[in-house]
Design a protein around this motif. Structure first.
Motif, PDB file in Angstrom:
ATOM      1  N   UNK A 170       0.826  -1.209   0.000  1.00 19.18           N
ATOM      2  CA  UNK A 170       0.000   0.000   0.000  1.00 19.18           C
ATOM      3  C   UNK A 170       0.850   1.245   0.000  1.00 19.18           C
ATOM      4  N   UNK A 189       2.498   1.612  -3.618  1.00 17.41           N
ATOM      5  CA  UNK A 189       1.577   1.900  -4.724  1.00 17.41           C
ATOM      6  C   UNK A 189       0.931   3.267  -4.567  1.00 17.41           C
ATOM      7  N   UNK A 190       0.399   3.553  -3.376  1.00 20.36           N
ATOM      8  CA  UNK A 190      -0.302   4.829  -3.199  1.00 20.36           C
ATOM      9  C   UNK A 190       0.712   5.964  -3.118  1.00 20.36           C
ATOM     10  N   UNK A 207       1.256   6.924  -6.580  1.00 24.13           N
ATOM     11  CA  UNK A 207       0.132   7.730  -7.094  1.00 24.13           C
ATOM     12  C   UNK A 207       0.271   9.176  -6.614  1.00 24.13           C
ATOM     13  N   UNK A 245       0.815  12.523  -8.864  1.00 21.32           N
ATOM     14  CA  UNK A 245      -0.104  13.658  -8.783  1.00 21.32           C
ATOM     15  C   UNK A 245       0.689  14.967  -8.696  1.00 21.32           C
ATOM     16  N   UNK A 247       2.361  15.745 -12.044  1.00 21.77           N
ATOM     17  CA  UNK A 247       1.410  16.299 -13.024  1.00 21.77           C
ATOM     18  C   UNK A 247       1.097  17.753 -12.698  1.00 21.77           C
ATOM     19  N   UNK A 248       0.909  18.046 -11.409  1.00 22.83           N
ATOM     20  CA  UNK A 248       0.598  19.413 -10.983  1.00 22.83           C
ATOM     21  C   UNK A 248       1.732  20.367 -11.314  1.00 22.83           C
ATOM     22  N   UNK A 298       2.050  20.998 -15.031  1.00 27.00           N
ATOM     23  CA  UNK A 298       1.030  21.966 -15.469  1.00 27.00           C
ATOM     24  C   UNK A 298       1.432  23.381 -15.091  1.00 27.00           C
ATOM     25  N   UNK A 299       1.963  23.515 -13.877  1.00 29.93           N
ATOM     26  CA  UNK A 299       2.398  24.837 -13.376  1.00 29.93           C
ATOM     27  C   UNK A 299       3.485  25.412 -14.293  1.00 29.93           C
ATOM     28  N   UNK A 355       2.064  26.398 -17.618  1.00 26.80           N
ATOM     29  CA  UNK A 355       1.206  27.572 -17.492  1.00 26.80           C
ATOM     30  C   UNK A 355       2.034  28.844 -17.376  1.00 26.80           C
ATOM     31  N   UNK A 356       3.098  28.780 -16.560  1.00 28.31           N
ATOM     32  CA  UNK A 356       3.943  29.965 -16.367  1.00 28.31           C
ATOM     33  C   UNK A 356       4.923  30.158 -17.517  1.00 28.31           C
ATOM     34  N   UNK A 409       1.101  10.303   1.296  1.00 28.57           N
ATOM     35  CA  UNK A 409       0.024   9.451   0.771  1.00 28.57           C
ATOM     36  C   UNK A 409       0.316   7.989   1.101  1.00 28.57           C
ATOM     37  N   UNK A 414      -1.925   5.376   3.300  1.00 29.39           N
ATOM     38  CA  UNK A 414      -2.432   4.151   2.683  1.00 29.39           C
ATOM     39  C   UNK A 414      -1.913   2.927   3.421  1.00 29.39           C
ATOM     40  N   UNK A 451     -14.907   8.814   4.545  1.00 27.42           N
ATOM     41  CA  UNK A 451     -14.304   8.702   3.213  1.00 27.42           C
ATOM     42  C   UNK A 451     -14.067   7.238   2.860  1.00 27.42           C
ATOM     43  N   UNK A 503     -15.712   5.204  -0.231  1.00 28.06           N
ATOM     44  CA  UNK A 503     -14.898   4.530  -1.236  1.00 28.06           C
ATOM     45  C   UNK A 503     -15.297   3.067  -1.359  1.00 28.06           C
TER      46      UNK A 503
END
Lengths: 146, 146
Positions: A32, A35-36, A39, A43, A46-47, A50-51, A54-55, A77, A81, A135, A139
């Motif tokens: 756990x 793997x998490x 993830x 994340x 990717x953020x 994008x930043x 964008x800049x 995370x 998990x 939560x 799930x």
């Protein structure tokens, strides 16, 4: 078999590492976490990508801080998990059967432990336990629906 | 069968309502809305009960505001779950098979839609889409682990 991709060959040794721990409780917790954690790191990657797009500017300093953030958030995370998976496994062994109550109790204990570990007030620990349980239950229900 | 509890008799008519919608896409969406909405409402109920026990006073005004909050948060959780379940079902029909990528794309679309509906900036919509996709992927992986 000869054509298994990069992702497949990256995951296999990690899973072998988890299997080597010797006890199903530890195996699940480590699995756990890895793997998490992956993830969570993806994340942040990717953020940050994008930043940058964008800049429109990329510097060495920014890439370094993005890598640090990936490690930090991946570990966070992964820890949550790992605690949750270990808790749910333990509760399943104690109660003897599988249903959504395991997820609820596991989520509540995880929320309480994580917020207690981060030095929250007693009141916030209870609130985080309630949120964690809700939560995890949601799930688990979504899992049956999809 | 005669001894089924209150919870069982409360859930059955709701599920029948969902089955009556005529199309599996609608059935799943309504089912997700009702089930996850109930989880969200229970979370607020537990939180407000704890708050009352902690402060030690209960007034008519507080009970009313707690009920309003339960409806609001239940509807919010339910909407997110309904959109997610519908999206995942649609993506599964389009792609033709089930794996974690459905959850990732469904979560990303849900995050984007929910934040676009709440009048966020374009940048926040992308960030929420990334977060939604990551959370849905993590939940899908946890599902295989436990």
């Amino acid at each position: 078999m000869a054509h298994s991709g990069f992702s497949g060959s990256l995951t296999s040794p990690r899973f072998d590492l988890a299997v080597d721990m010797g006890h199903p409780f530890l195996n699940r917790t480590v699995d756990g976490f890895l793997k998490i954690g992956a993830v969570g790191a993806c994340k942040v990657a990717a953020e940050e990508t994008f930043e940058c797009l964008h800049r429109g500017d990329v510097s060495k300093h920014k890439v370094e801080s993005a890598l640090k953030k990936m490690c930090k958030e991946g570990a966070y995370w992964g820890t949550i998990a790992g605690v949750y998976v270990g808790m749910e496994y333990g509760i399943e062994r104690i109660r003897g059967h599988r249903d959504w109550k395991n997820a609820m109790v596991g989520g509540a204990v995880t929320g309480a432990l994580v917020s207690a570990a981060s030095n929250s007030h007693r009141q916030n620990v209870v609130k985080n336990a309630i949120t964690g349980g809700a939560i995890a239950t949601a799930a688990e229900f979504l899992n049956y629906l999809t």
